[in-house]
Scaffold this motif. Structure first.
Motif, PDB file in Angstrom:
ATOM      1  N   ILE A  57       4.409  13.095 -32.987  1.00 13.83           N
ATOM      2  CA  ILE A  57       4.184  11.787 -33.673  1.00 13.83           C
ATOM      3  C   ILE A  57       4.827  11.959 -35.062  1.00 13.83           C
ATOM      4  CG2 ILE A  57       2.452  10.084 -34.090  1.00 13.83           C
ATOM      5  CD1 ILE A  57       1.300  10.639 -31.560  1.00 13.83           C
ATOM      6  N   GLU A  58       4.564  13.091 -35.554  1.00 17.56           N
ATOM      7  CA  GLU A  58       5.042  12.967 -36.842  1.00 17.56           C
ATOM      8  C   GLU A  58       6.652  12.904 -37.052  1.00 17.56           C
ATOM      9  OE1 GLU A  58       1.774  15.859 -39.461  1.00 17.56           O
ATOM     10  OE2 GLU A  58       3.444  16.851 -38.081  1.00 17.56           O
ATOM     11  N   ASP A  59       7.176  13.501 -35.810  1.00 14.52           N
ATOM     12  CA  ASP A  59       8.482  13.297 -35.879  1.00 14.52           C
ATOM     13  C   ASP A  59       9.040  11.781 -35.687  1.00 14.52           C
ATOM     14  OD1 ASP A  59       9.050  15.983 -35.897  1.00 14.52           O
ATOM     15  OD2 ASP A  59       9.395  16.348 -33.813  1.00 14.52           O
ATOM     16  N   ARG A  60       8.342  11.040 -34.995  1.00 11.50           N
ATOM     17  CA  ARG A  60       8.473   9.639 -34.746  1.00 11.50           C
ATOM     18  C   ARG A  60       8.427   9.029 -36.018  1.00 11.50           C
ATOM     19  NH1 ARG A  60       7.929   8.039 -28.927  1.00 11.50           N
ATOM     20  NH2 ARG A  60       7.780   5.819 -29.592  1.00 11.50           N
ATOM     21  N   VAL A  61       7.402   9.503 -36.850  1.00 21.13           N
ATOM     22  CA  VAL A  61       7.063   8.755 -38.092  1.00 21.13           C
ATOM     23  C   VAL A  61       7.973   9.036 -39.202  1.00 21.13           C
ATOM     24  CG1 VAL A  61       5.671   8.709 -40.209  1.00 21.13           C
ATOM     25  CG2 VAL A  61       4.267   8.622 -37.748  1.00 21.13           C
ATOM     26  N   ALA A  62       8.576  10.137 -39.152  1.00 19.78           N
ATOM     27  CA  ALA A  62       9.774  10.490 -39.907  1.00 19.78           C
ATOM     28  C   ALA A  62      10.961   9.663 -39.762  1.00 19.78           C
ATOM     29  CB  ALA A  62      10.111  12.153 -39.612  1.00 19.78           C
ATOM     30  N   ARG A  63      11.148   9.457 -38.295  1.00 17.87           N
ATOM     31  CA  ARG A  63      12.295   8.660 -38.042  1.00 17.87           C
ATOM     32  C   ARG A  63      12.248   7.074 -38.285  1.00 17.87           C
ATOM     33  NH1 ARG A  63      12.563   9.558 -32.150  1.00 17.87           N
ATOM     34  NH2 ARG A  63      11.324  11.334 -32.398  1.00 17.87           N
ATOM     35  N   ASP A  64      10.793   6.786 -38.442  1.00 19.00           N
ATOM     36  CA  ASP A  64      10.684   5.336 -38.383  1.00 19.00           C
ATOM     37  C   ASP A  64       9.326   5.263 -39.486  1.00 19.00           C
ATOM     38  OD1 ASP A  64       9.729   2.709 -38.490  1.00 19.00           O
ATOM     39  OD2 ASP A  64       9.273   2.823 -36.431  1.00 19.00           O
ATOM     40  N   LYS A  65       9.717   5.183 -40.850  1.00 20.16           N
ATOM     41  CA  LYS A  65       8.622   5.046 -41.761  1.00 20.16           C
ATOM     42  C   LYS A  65       7.704   3.909 -41.785  1.00 20.16           C
ATOM     43  CE  LYS A  65      10.554   8.442 -45.148  1.00 20.16           C
ATOM     44  NZ  LYS A  65      10.817   9.338 -43.708  1.00 20.16           N
ATOM     45  N   TYR A  66       8.247   3.144 -41.093  1.00 17.96           N
ATOM     46  CA  TYR A  66       7.222   1.626 -41.018  1.00 17.96           C
ATOM     47  C   TYR A  66       6.560   1.616 -39.772  1.00 17.96           C
ATOM     48  CZ  TYR A  66       9.463   0.955 -45.439  1.00 17.96           C
ATOM     49  OH  TYR A  66      10.102   1.356 -46.779  1.00 17.96           O
TER      50      TYR A  66
END
Ligand code: GDP
Length: 303
Positions: A57-66
């Protein structure tokens, strides 16, 4: 549906923790991720598997900060399903038997986890599918175990091979496979004793049961099914560790998922042990053993 009913407690508890974790938050930030980690650990997913999920999930957040919290359920569902599809070996479980006759399943597990009940449910399912089933009462240490299996044999109208309490489990197993061959049976389910207090004893006993069956059928048992009580949460992990060290386990059944909020344990077990979860128990009735489907299982958390 049965699965939804069986997992209701897990789902309710999980969903209420999830909504607390994101309450008042619109964005998936550090704090939300920390809360999510707590939700997963407290849902018995296990620390190692939780860390893998959080990393994804952190990887997803890193790709999409919003990334918004309203998307978190969807993302979590995708990432858990993705993790499980990578970590499990073998094909999707089903009740179909391979083309081996008789197909011998040795069932192992600690006393009280639902071993006998699982055997009874399987006997019913195989029989309903038109298979000829034979049961073997090789848990000879407890009179109750033999009696319980007899009750299931009567209930499902399936022959059982038994000896008196205290007799040699390997001898019962031998008689059972021999009888199954004679009767031209399709499937043999062998119950075994689950005393864990001495690992060496357990290992020796299971090894001997196997060796003796192989005198009749060289490749038997074709499957070693370990039954785990899902309602014991982390203890089920511990039992899986001990049994996989004592014998070569090829499939898992996780029982008693109804009536517990610890259903997340199935996710951790699927991920941690490279052994497919084949069945889940969601009640005491004969129909309450389901073929495990990891995607349906994860979906039922979020429905
Ligand atoms: P064994 O000692 O491992 O053979 O355990 P049993 O098969 O005798 O089961 C122990 C108890 O757990 C019995 O009361 C069963 O009815 C119950 N049980 C087994 N599987 C399930 C399940 O999936 N759900 C529920 N609620 N109870 C179960």
């Amino acid at each position: 549906e049965n699965l939804d009913k069986g997992l209701e407690k897990t789902k309710t508890s999980f969903m209420s923790k999830m909504s607390k974790a994101v309450a008042g938050k619109t964005k998936v930030d550090e704090e939300v991720l920390d809360d999510l980690e707590n939700v997963l650990v407290s849902s018995d997913v296990g620390v190692a598997t939780t860390i893998k999920i959080i990393n994804r999930i952190e990887d997803r957040v890193a790709r999409d900060k919003y990334l918004g919290t309203e998307e978190l359920n969807k993302i979590l569902r995708e990432e858990i399903a993705g993790l499980l599809s990578e970590s499990e070996t073998g094909e999707a479980a089903n009740i179909q038997l391979p083309d081996v006759k008789p197909y011998v399943i040795m069932v192992v597990g600690v006393n009280g986890v639902g071993k006998t009940t699982t055997i009874g449910k399987l006997a019913h399912q195989f029989k309903s599918a038109g298979k000829k089933v034979v049961l073997g009462a090789a848990d000879t240490f407890r009179a109750a175990a033999i009696d319980q299996l007899q009750i299931w044999a009567d209930r499902t109208d399936v022959p059982i091979v038994r000896q008196k309490m205290g007799s040699d489990p390997a001898s019962v197993a031998f008689d059972t496979v021999q009888s199954a061959v004679k009767q031209n049976a399709d499937v043999v389910l062998i119950d075994t004793a689950g005393r864990l207090h001495n690992k060496v004893n357990l290992m020796n006993e299971l090894t001997k049961v196997k060796r003796v069956m192989q005198k009749v059928i060289p490749n038997a048992p074709h499957e070693v099914l370990l039954v785990l009580d899902g309602s014991t949460g982390q203890n089920a992990f511990e039992q899986a560790k001990q049994f996989t060290a004592a014998t070569e386990v090829t499939s898992l059944a996780v029982t008693k998922l109804d009536g517990t909020a610890k259903g997340g344990v199935v996710i951790g077990i699927s991920d941690q042990f490279k052994i497919p979860v084949k069945y889940i128990g969601v009640g005491e009735g004969v129909e309450d053993l389901q073929v495990f489907n990891k995607y349906e299982f994860v979906d039922s958390f979020f429905r």
